[in-house]
Design a protein around this motif. Structure first.
Motif, PDB file in Angstrom:
ATOM      1  N   SER A 144       5.121   5.810   9.730  1.00  0.00           N
ATOM      2  CA  SER A 144       5.029   4.346   9.668  1.00  0.00           C
ATOM      3  C   SER A 144       6.057   3.674  10.578  1.00  0.00           C
ATOM      4  O   SER A 144       5.827   2.580  11.093  1.00  0.00           O
ATOM      5  N   LEU A 149       0.120  -0.466   6.614  1.00  0.00           N
ATOM      6  CA  LEU A 149       0.710  -0.217   5.309  1.00  0.00           C
ATOM      7  C   LEU A 149       2.153   0.253   5.475  1.00  0.00           C
ATOM      8  O   LEU A 149       2.486   0.925   6.442  1.00  0.00           O
ATOM      9  N   ALA A 165      -4.428   3.980   7.378  1.00  0.00           N
ATOM     10  CA  ALA A 165      -3.257   3.347   6.767  1.00  0.00           C
ATOM     11  C   ALA A 165      -2.354   2.729   7.831  1.00  0.00           C
ATOM     12  O   ALA A 165      -1.811   1.632   7.651  1.00  0.00           O
ATOM     13  N   ASP A 174      -3.963  -0.376   9.197  1.00  0.00           N
ATOM     14  CA  ASP A 174      -3.853  -1.478   8.229  1.00  0.00           C
ATOM     15  C   ASP A 174      -2.413  -1.929   8.033  1.00  0.00           C
ATOM     16  O   ASP A 174      -2.142  -2.815   7.203  1.00  0.00           O
ATOM     17  N   LYS A 216       3.852   2.465   0.540  1.00  0.00           N
ATOM     18  CA  LYS A 216       2.443   2.353   0.137  1.00  0.00           C
ATOM     19  C   LYS A 216       1.644   3.553   0.632  1.00  0.00           C
ATOM     20  O   LYS A 216       0.765   4.054  -0.067  1.00  0.00           O
TER      21      LYS A 216
END
Length: 244
Positions: free
Chosen positions: A54, A140, A135, A138, A144
């Motif tokens: 991420s 996230l 993910a 999106d 999450k």
């Protein structure tokens, strides 16, 4: 009986080296122990992996709107030789029965535990790549993503190890982060162009003669000409059409 090692595989004669016969194989017990250890750390590795992904996707500059680019990024999360998989170098498995994963301040040498961590990572990515891509697309958060993607890996306690493992001490990589970064760039260039670059430390660079430097400069110039020629031809170094 052959115990852990099992029956020795048949030797294949080397016609050109008849005096020497070599057989390389991994005993089933080593594969079994590594898989068992990997199952113990799957939950922890999954959480670290998605947290790193991420953050790293933006650090590297991968467009979250480009599905193909995200797919390539996720596919390489367990590749230790690339920037995408560098996070594995910082992990240490601790314990002999109840295994845990600890993050270290410096990258370590990639030895047996490093391979076990990579094994856990690759097993987690199976059937999860598309979910991770979605993910990331999106946007996230890592937390999450952990709740969504690591649910199965963290849902049940793994079976006990058949025997206590020998804890391998974490040893910082003496080459340092600078050389590791250079090696990552070298591997990226090799995958993209097929060119294999030589990576040297500062001591080796300082000891080069003027002739050595001229030779390297000529090699770099020739490699640049090859890249330009491939770009104009529309095909990469493997002969496959490039997406322009």
């Amino acid at each position: 009986k052959f115990g852990c090692w099992g029956a020795m595989p048949a030797m294949f004669p080397l016609r050109h080296f008849a005096a020497i016969q070599i057989a390389i194989w991994t005993p089933w017990c080593v594969r079994s122990d590594r898989s068992a250890e990997a199952s113990h750390i799957k939950c922890a590795v999954c959480g670290i992996m998605v947290q790193e992904a991420s953050k790293l996707v933006d650090e590297i500059g991968v467009s979250r709107k480009d599905g193909d680019a995200l797919g390539d990024f996720v596919e390489q999360l367990c590749t230790i030789q690339l920037r995408q998989g560098r996070w594995i170098r910082y992990l240490d498995i601790v314990g002999t029965a109840d295994l845990k994963v600890e993050h270290q301040d410096t990258p370590g040498e990639c030895r047996s535990e490093c391979i076990t961590l990579k094994h856990a990572c690759t097993s987690l990515l199976k059937n999860k790549e598309e979910e991770i891509v979605e993910a990331l697309a999106d946007q996230l958060t890592g937390e999450k993503m952990k709740k969504q993607i690591c649910r199965k890996a963290c849902s049940k306690k793994p079976a006990a190890l058949n025997q206590p493992r020998k804890d391998e001490p974490f040893i910082a990589d003496p080459r340092g982060l600078g050389i590791i970064e250079m090696l990552e760039k070298k591997e990226t260039i090799r995958q993209e162009t097929g060119q294999v670059l030589e990576v040297m430390d500062r001591k080796d660079m300082d000891s080069q003669s003027e002739g050595d430097m001229e030779t390297m400069a000529a090699q770099d110039a020739y490699a640049e000409q090859l890249r330009d020629a491939r770009l104009q031809s529309g095909r990469d170094w493997r002969g496959k059409e490039m997406e322009l």
